[in-house]
Write a protein that holds these residues in place. Structure first.
Motif: not given
Length: 347
Positions: A123-124, A127-128, A181-182
């Motif tokens: 992930q970005d 964002n994390n 999150t994913n």
């Protein structure tokens, strides 16, 4: 005449300067971060949804994205702690190569180091960081009720350090990071691998050793320990268990072991008992999983070490020996060559 006049002016200036030096209030400048940025950096800021985002001019795009992101995700990140709004100065740093972020009190602020790590999840990076660090904001707001009184923030910060274990703060944040999150570190097998390996090999570590680390053995860090324990507690008692826990700590702060005692109040088990229970549960699950998984054993070419030792980047050279980078807490990192008889030759 002229010299007398100049002398009087000099005396007056001296008296004024001396007086102001004695009676004036002391002023302190707040530096953001451990390293000072060059004076050439042009700082800008965006105010949105309670967040004051401070950033270098060249991070305009990322700052705008964070301004739109933070206010949207905070109610979700802080939801299980019943925190919906907050106020926070956030500094975006881009003058280094360390990938990190933190939240602190005294003064209350957060910093995001925007250079992403070479190895992370899919992930970005920003964002994390936003999800993980905002969970810390929610934790602090829950414990202080979002106020810097009746005590100064320095007092709150010191109180957190002695009354609440680090594994809770970081483990809870990694749990939220993984759940919302994913990706997230909880989904990375390599992140848990050292602890999994130790348990499957039959090693038994005490709660203190796992919490504080070891100079001799490979132990899980408080991030890994915290994630496994926090997720286990949430699984057993629901997502709002930590809201009840932190509320009780805030209402009854002055007592021995407030975290463990509050945890025992709501779950009938203190920290040590939860550690033992989590360890046994994980060992059973991982053993069952290992028995169902086909594995291939490889010959061990290095000798047993008294201290935890890593052999990185192994490469087979022409004569069949292995060239590798050896790292250990017992000696300085260096290249070494290992042959089939387990004999080593330092380079």
């Amino acid at each position: 005449m002229t010299s007398n006049k100049e002398l009087k002016q000099l005396i007056i200036k001296f008296i004024i300067t001396s007086t102001l030096s004695i009676i004036s209030h002391t002023a302190f400048a707040q530096l953001f971060g451990g390293e000072q940025n060059p004076l050439s950096v042009k700082w800008r800021q965006i105010n949105a949804s309670g967040f004051r985002i401070i950033f270098p001019d060249e991070l305009e795009k990322e700052a705008q994205r964070m301004a739109n992101t933070l206010g949207y995700i905070y109610p979700h990140v802080g939801g299980s702690l019943r925190r919906q709004k907050t106020t926070l100065p956030l500094v975006l740093q881009n003058r280094g190569v360390i990938a990190n972020g933190f939240v602190q009190l005294a003064p209350k602020k957060s910093e995001f180091y925007t250079t992403p790590p070479q190895q992370f999840d899919s992930q970005d990076w920003l964002n994390n960081l936003a999800v993980h660090e905002l969970r810390h904001v929610a934790q602090y707001d829950k414990l202080t009720d979002g106020k810097a009184y009746p005590f100064p923030e320095y007092v709150y910060f010191a109180w957190f350090g002695v009354s609440i274990p680090l594994w809770f703060f970081e483990g809870d944040a990694v749990t939220i990071e993984t759940a919302l999150t994913n990706a997230g570190r909880g989904r990375q097998p390599s992140w848990i691998m050292p602890y999994r390996t130790s348990l499957l090999e039959g090693k038994k570590f005490s709660y203190s050793k796992v919490s504080f680390g070891s100079e001799k053995d490979i132990t899980p860090g408080y991030y890994q320990l915290g994630y496994l324990m926090a997720s286990n507690i949430r699984k057993e008692f629901g997502k709002n268990i930590f809201d009840s826990l932190l509320t009780d700590i805030r209402k009854r702060p002055v007592r021995p072991y407030p975290f463990s005692n509050s945890l025992k109040k709501f779950t009938k088990s203190g920290t040590k008992k939860w550690f033992n229970q989590t360890t046994e549960t994980l060992k059973k699950e991982w053993t069952a999983q290992s028995e169902k998984t086909k594995t291939e054993n490889y010959p061990i070419i290095n000798q047993d070490s008294k201290f935890a030792t890593n052999y990185f980047l192994p490469v087979k050279i022409k004569d069949g020996r292995i060239l590798t980078l050896k790292q250990s807490k017992a000696e300085t990192a260096h290249f070494t060559i290992i042959d089939s008889a387990k004999k080593k030759q330092n380079c």
